[in-house]
Design an enzyme around this catalytic site. Structure first.
Site, PDB file in Angstrom:
ATOM      1  N   SER A  27     109.574  42.691  62.985  1.00 10.89           N
ATOM      2  CA  SER A  27     110.902  43.048  63.133  1.00 10.89           C
ATOM      3  C   SER A  27     110.885  44.755  63.076  1.00 10.89           C
ATOM      4  O   SER A  27     112.138  45.021  63.075  1.00 10.89           O
ATOM      5  CB  SER A  27     111.852  42.407  62.504  1.00 10.89           C
ATOM      6  OG  SER A  27     112.025  42.631  61.042  1.00 10.89           O
ATOM      7  N   GLY A  65     110.254  61.148  58.160  1.00  7.64           N
ATOM      8  CA  GLY A  65     109.877  62.758  58.945  1.00  7.64           C
ATOM      9  C   GLY A  65     110.382  62.688  60.278  1.00  7.64           C
ATOM     10  O   GLY A  65     111.324  63.455  60.483  1.00  7.64           O
ATOM     11  N   GLU A 131     105.325  69.667  61.501  1.00  7.95           N
ATOM     12  CA  GLU A 131     104.142  68.969  60.507  1.00  7.95           C
ATOM     13  C   GLU A 131     103.183  69.605  60.598  1.00  7.95           C
ATOM     14  O   GLU A 131     102.995  70.296  61.771  1.00  7.95           O
ATOM     15  CB  GLU A 131     104.971  67.507  61.017  1.00  7.95           C
ATOM     16  CG  GLU A 131     106.373  66.780  60.159  1.00  7.95           C
ATOM     17  CD  GLU A 131     106.094  65.754  59.909  1.00  7.95           C
ATOM     18  OE1 GLU A 131     105.480  65.000  60.448  1.00  7.95           O
ATOM     19  OE2 GLU A 131     107.851  65.659  60.091  1.00  7.95           O
ATOM     20  N   ASP A 222      97.527  40.722  56.299  1.00  5.05           N
ATOM     21  CA  ASP A 222      96.753  39.538  56.606  1.00  5.05           C
ATOM     22  C   ASP A 222      96.245  39.270  57.953  1.00  5.05           C
ATOM     23  O   ASP A 222      95.694  38.411  58.073  1.00  5.05           O
ATOM     24  CB  ASP A 222      97.535  39.036  55.007  1.00  5.05           C
ATOM     25  CG  ASP A 222      99.114  38.431  55.427  1.00  5.05           C
ATOM     26  OD1 ASP A 222      99.584  39.122  55.861  1.00  5.05           O
ATOM     27  OD2 ASP A 222      99.520  37.049  55.997  1.00  5.05           O
ATOM     28  N   HIS A 243      98.712  59.370  52.347  1.00  5.50           N
ATOM     29  CA  HIS A 243      99.601  60.573  52.532  1.00  5.50           C
ATOM     30  C   HIS A 243      99.866  60.949  51.155  1.00  5.50           C
ATOM     31  O   HIS A 243      99.709  61.210  50.377  1.00  5.50           O
ATOM     32  CB  HIS A 243     100.824  59.939  52.386  1.00  5.50           C
ATOM     33  CG  HIS A 243     102.442  60.866  53.092  1.00  5.50           C
ATOM     34  ND1 HIS A 243     102.399  62.144  51.946  1.00  5.50           N
ATOM     35  CD2 HIS A 243     102.805  60.841  54.173  1.00  5.50           C
ATOM     36  CE1 HIS A 243     102.995  62.774  53.347  1.00  5.50           C
ATOM     37  NE2 HIS A 243     103.351  62.164  53.929  1.00  5.50           N
ATOM     38  N   ARG A 283      96.740  66.340  56.964  1.00  2.55           N
ATOM     39  CA  ARG A 283      96.883  64.920  55.817  1.00  2.55           C
ATOM     40  C   ARG A 283      95.336  65.242  55.200  1.00  2.55           C
ATOM     41  O   ARG A 283      95.767  65.045  53.568  1.00  2.55           O
ATOM     42  CB  ARG A 283      97.229  64.016  55.721  1.00  2.55           C
ATOM     43  CG  ARG A 283      98.965  64.399  56.339  1.00  2.55           C
ATOM     44  CD  ARG A 283      99.727  62.885  56.844  1.00  2.55           C
ATOM     45  NE  ARG A 283     101.202  62.724  57.179  1.00  2.55           N
ATOM     46  CZ  ARG A 283     101.668  62.563  57.012  1.00  2.55           C
ATOM     47  NH1 ARG A 283     101.263  60.916  58.026  1.00  2.55           N
ATOM     48  NH2 ARG A 283     102.858  62.402  57.888  1.00  2.55           N
ATOM     49  N   HIS A 343      98.388  55.403  53.137  1.00  4.07           N
ATOM     50  CA  HIS A 343      99.984  55.354  54.030  1.00  4.07           C
ATOM     51  C   HIS A 343      99.868  54.637  55.011  1.00  4.07           C
ATOM     52  O   HIS A 343     100.246  53.998  55.542  1.00  4.07           O
ATOM     53  CB  HIS A 343     100.178  57.031  53.514  1.00  4.07           C
ATOM     54  CG  HIS A 343     101.500  57.297  54.690  1.00  4.07           C
ATOM     55  ND1 HIS A 343     102.846  56.462  54.521  1.00  4.07           N
ATOM     56  CD2 HIS A 343     102.072  58.070  55.761  1.00  4.07           C
ATOM     57  CE1 HIS A 343     103.236  56.584  54.872  1.00  4.07           C
ATOM     58  NE2 HIS A 343     103.094  57.754  56.338  1.00  4.07           N
ATOM     59  N   GLU A 367     101.354  50.376  64.437  1.00  2.88           N
ATOM     60  CA  GLU A 367      99.920  49.985  63.278  1.00  2.88           C
ATOM     61  C   GLU A 367      99.532  48.638  63.524  1.00  2.88           C
ATOM     62  O   GLU A 367      98.439  48.454  62.923  1.00  2.88           O
ATOM     63  CB  GLU A 367     100.723  50.435  62.258  1.00  2.88           C
ATOM     64  CG  GLU A 367      99.826  50.889  60.807  1.00  2.88           C
ATOM     65  CD  GLU A 367     100.386  51.582  59.456  1.00  2.88           C
ATOM     66  OE1 GLU A 367     100.109  51.977  58.598  1.00  2.88           O
ATOM     67  OE2 GLU A 367     102.078  51.093  59.928  1.00  2.88           O
ATOM     68  N   ARG A 378      95.202  60.932  62.365  1.00  2.00           N
ATOM     69  CA  ARG A 378      96.770  60.484  63.181  1.00  2.00           C
ATOM     70  C   ARG A 378      97.750  62.006  62.054  1.00  2.00           C
ATOM     71  O   ARG A 378      97.860  62.530  61.591  1.00  2.00           O
ATOM     72  CB  ARG A 378      97.540  59.259  62.491  1.00  2.00           C
ATOM     73  CG  ARG A 378      99.027  59.549  63.122  1.00  2.00           C
ATOM     74  CD  ARG A 378     100.102  58.112  62.852  1.00  2.00           C
ATOM     75  NE  ARG A 378     100.218  58.265  61.022  1.00  2.00           N
ATOM     76  CZ  ARG A 378     101.775  58.956  60.457  1.00  2.00           C
ATOM     77  NH1 ARG A 378     101.757  59.272  61.211  1.00  2.00           N
ATOM     78  NH2 ARG A 378     101.262  59.120  59.635  1.00  2.00           N
TER      79      ARG A 378
END
Length: 527
Positions: A27, A65, A131, A222, A243, A283, A343, A367, A378
């Site tokens: 959700s 972000g 960013e 999982d 991250h 990153r 992250h 994801e 990414r």
């Protein structure tokens, strides 16, 4: 390490069965977006949303972000496309990136029209920030709780128009000769079978398999392993984004400090106040630079004084971060101790951007999925964009699949030799063992030796779990971890977020995607 098709004992004849057209597991923003657009399409039978917690309790709802889109007057989808390609280090699937940036702009405008309250400038237009690895300001934000603001608006529309089963988690994906049948759920006490025409997996990534992670709700992947057991291929599991800036206090959770804080001017310094890296580099480079400092015996801090010196009210601009700092007693400090933390996971269930997987009727979004839009690294704030775009496109495919499919009523009986019950303390011990091995041996810096050591340990843990019948979750984590390790071993190069100290350079030989097939077979494939 032999993997059974099913890890849970069950007989569908003896379990309560329910029937719906569409099941969405998860959700967060990807799942809620899929439901939102399904409802907009006017489906006749409400989708069923399965969630371990309550709707909206997810990592995407905590995303601080922002969401990237080429909405600025000086920006273009071509520029956003190129920045994404550059960040992906040669592994982005370009046709999917093109869809992401072009349709992403449309979906973000959908959000604005729907009433999502992005921060605005003095002219009433969305305020854009910059960013890491973006060439221009293009990140829309709502203070530092953008994911929550987007999700809240979509959830308002969805919550009264869906069936909801909260407190349940996915145990098994049921198939009949590689044809989707339904799912087996559990609330820890009772099992339930839900048969449907379509299954949408939107359960997040697998950063939770690492000891130090930013996954607030122990999202560990999982269900990705369950999809693998059902016949879905997994892709690019070795690419885990660490991250750079999570709060670092020994024994405390690694709460994320948004990259937007660095975007507004915060700098990284050591204990002597010396700056050592361009904070807005990709990153992976920033995270490794911080790790190197720690390995050299230094400490690292995020200095927010430059933001305050610019006249920005830190508490007003970053209320989420400020409340976290207050929780740790750091609200009056301008130097925040930070270190890298697992992250975002780029790999996942191999899927198209429209959700389709190898098994008809099974879709993966957000994801949970790997569609190749992120390549090997990414681009910041493209993840929320992917949730919205993928949810939109998946809704259309689910709509079509439901028109053309029938419910499969095949019964499945699975009884295995694992009968013993493992006590809770021992389950907790094995979970920490898994996380520790992955953090220490499969983390930011990898090598043949560290990965082979991790592989032996993970296989040993799986063998230790084998006699027990109440450790399905742990078994799925070890299956997933083995896939991550094998993928990392196979990629004998360093690319993006995957860094091998024994192969520190990129190699054109590996300009292809890592595919985990049945029986842990690794294959490389170009798209």
């Amino acid at each position: 390490m032999y993997i059974n098709r099913y890890l849970t004992c069950f007989n569908t004849k003896n379990i309560q069965n329910e029937v719906v057209d569409t099941v969405i597991v998860g959700s967060g923003l990807a799942g809620i977006s899929t439901a939102y657009y399904l409802l907009k399409l006017g489906i006749k039978i409400k989708p069923l949303i399965i969630t371990k917690k309550k709707p909206g309790i997810s990592n995407s709802f905590l995303a601080q972000g922002g969401i990237a889109a080429a909405i600025g007057c000086l920006d273009s989808v071509d520029l956003h496309f190129q920045d994404t390609i550059n960040a992906g280090k040669g592994l982005c699937i370009e046709k999917n990136v093109r869809i992401l940036v072009e349709e992403g702009l449309e979906r973000v405008i959908d959000l604005i029209v729907a009433g999502v309250e992005f921060d605005k400038d003095e002219n009433g237009f969305p305020k854009l920030t910059k960013e890491g690895a973006h060439s221009i300001n293009r990140v829309l934000h709502s203070k530092d709780k953008t994911g929550h603001e987007i999700g809240k608006k979509l959830l308002e529309y969805v919550k009264n128009n869906v069936f909801l089963a909260d407190g349940f988690y996915l145990e098994e994906i049921l198939t009949d000769e590689d044809k989707y049948v339904g799912i087996l759920l559990s609330d820890g006490k009772n099992q339930k079978v839900v048969r449907s025409k379509s299954l949408v997996l939107a359960t997040g990534g697998y950063s939770g398999v690492f000891l130090r992670n930013t996954s607030a709700y122990n999202v560990s992947g999982d269900s990705i392993a369950a999809a693998y057991r059902s016949g879905c291929e997994l892709m690019d599991l070795e690419f885990v984004q660490f991250h750079p800036t999570a709060i670092y206090i020994e024994g405390k959770p690694g709460w994320l400090i948004s990259e937007a804080v660095r975007g507004e001017g915060a700098i990284l310094v050591d204990e002597n106040g010396e700056r050592f890296i361009d904070e807005l580099k990709p990153r992976d480079e920033v995270a490794r630079a911080i790790l190197k400092k720690y390995q050299e015996g230094h400490k690292v801090f995020l200095d927010i004084k430059p933001i305050i010196d610019k006249g920005i009210d830190f508490k007003e601009r970053f209320p989420n971060v400020f409340s976290m700092l207050k929780e740790f007693g750091l609200e009056n400090s301008t130097k925040i101790p930070v270190s890298p933390s697992a992250h975002y996971t780029i790999g996942g269930v191999k899927a198209q951007l429209d959700g389709r997987t190898d098994i008809k009727g099974i879709f993966a979004v957000g994801e949970t999925a790997c569609s190749g839009v992120h390549g090997a690294n990414r681009l910041a704030s493209n993840s929320l964009l992917e949730c919205i775009v993928s949810g939109y496109k998946t809704a259309y495919n689910v709509y079509i699949n439901n028109m053309c499919s029938k419910i499969n009523y095949t019964d499945i009986d699975n009884d295995n030799d694992a009968k013993r019950q493992m006590e809770k303390s021992k389950r907790e011990y094995f979970l920490k063992e898994i996380k520790t091995v992955m953090w220490e041996k499969v983390g930011l810096i990898r090598s043949q030796t560290s990965l082979e050591t991790a592989l032996k340990k993970i296989e040993s843990i799986y063998d230790d779990l084998s006699p027990y019948c109440n450790v399905r979750y742990l078994k799925d984590l070890t299956i997933l971890c083995k896939g991550i390790i094998l993928s990392a071993l196979s990629r004998k190069e360093s690319r993006g977020v995957h860094f091998r100290e024994d192969y520190p350079n990129q190699s054109d030989e590996f300009l292809k995607h890592t595919i985990l097939q049945k029986n842990f077979e690794i294959n490389f494939r170009r798209f």
